[in-house]
Design an enzyme around this catalytic site. Structure first.
Site, mmCIF file in Angstrom:
data_model
loop_
_atom_site.group_PDB
_atom_site.id
_atom_site.type_symbol
_atom_site.label_atom_id
_atom_site.label_comp_id
_atom_site.label_asym_id
_atom_site.label_seq_id
_atom_site.Cartn_x
_atom_site.Cartn_y
_atom_site.Cartn_z
ATOM 1 N N ASP A 215 0.877 -1.172 0.000
ATOM 2 C CA ASP A 215 0.000 0.000 0.000
ATOM 3 C C ASP A 215 0.911 1.218 0.000
ATOM 4 O OD1 ASP A 215 -2.246 1.668 0.201
ATOM 5 O OD2 ASP A 215 -2.201 1.595 2.391
ATOM 6 N N GLU B 279 -1.577 -1.291 -4.869
ATOM 7 C CA GLU B 279 -2.808 -0.542 -5.082
ATOM 8 C C GLU B 279 -2.596 0.466 -6.210
ATOM 9 O OE1 GLU B 279 -5.710 0.585 -1.743
ATOM 10 O OE2 GLU B 279 -4.481 2.363 -2.021
ATOM 11 N N ASP C 85 -2.423 0.884 7.234
ATOM 12 C CA ASP C 85 -1.683 0.718 5.978
ATOM 13 C C ASP C 85 -1.206 -0.728 5.815
ATOM 14 O OD1 ASP C 85 -1.311 3.763 5.153
ATOM 15 O OD2 ASP C 85 -0.919 3.559 7.303
#
Length: 164
Positions: A15, A75, A147
């Site tokens: 992430d 992502e 996260d």
């Protein structure tokens, strides 16, 4: 072009962020999903941006060497109203993509809503994502920080992706 991934695989979910880059390593096998590790890369906020990107790159190389993943799930960048934030996030993503390609590791990218739909529903809160990650991976506590939970969710999404 999609690259084939082995049946038993190690997946590293990332992430990206310039302040906090979450990571989550899982192993996917016929016995199910097993957490190898999760956490965050946190470059000092007072560092110049170019130094923070280097720290992310350097620490990610260490993670790639440690886990030797078969695939990296990252992502995709989502639309941001602030152009400067979007640019910085895009640069952090670029650092991660280069590190993975440097190790010849296939990369898959998922939109945040697709990741949420893979484990909850498209409008899931951060807490709902953390709770489902805990449940799906059999963790004793919520994965912290958010996260890292997001990175584990990316890895779970990749493990369950029948298109790769």
């Amino acid at each position: 072009m999609k690259e084939k991934i082995k049946q038993k695989q190690t997946i590293l979910g990332i992430d990206p962020g310039t302040r906090i880059t979450g990571y989550g390593a899982i192993q996917n096998s016929q016995q199910g999903l097993h957490v190898l590790d999760y956490g965050c890369i946190r470059p000092p906020v007072k560092e110049e941006l170019n130094n923070r990107f280097f720290i992310i790159y350097r620490d990610l190389l260490l993670l790639l060497e440690k886990f030797q993943p078969d695939v990296v799930a990252i992502e995709t960048q989502f639309f941001q109203k602030n152009a400067q934030s979007a640019l910085k996030l895009g640069m952090a993503r670029g650092v991660i993509l280069i590190a993975a390609k440097n190790h010849d590791i296939p990369i898959v990218e998922y939109a945040p809503t697709r990741v949420k739909k893979a484990i909850c529903h498209g409008r899931a809160s951060k807490y709902q994502v953390q709770s489902m990650v805990k449940r799906l991976l059999g963790l004793s506590a919520l994965p912290e920080p958010e996260d890292a939970a997001d990175a584990l969710a990316l890895a779970i999404c990749c493990a369950n992706d029948s298109t790769i």
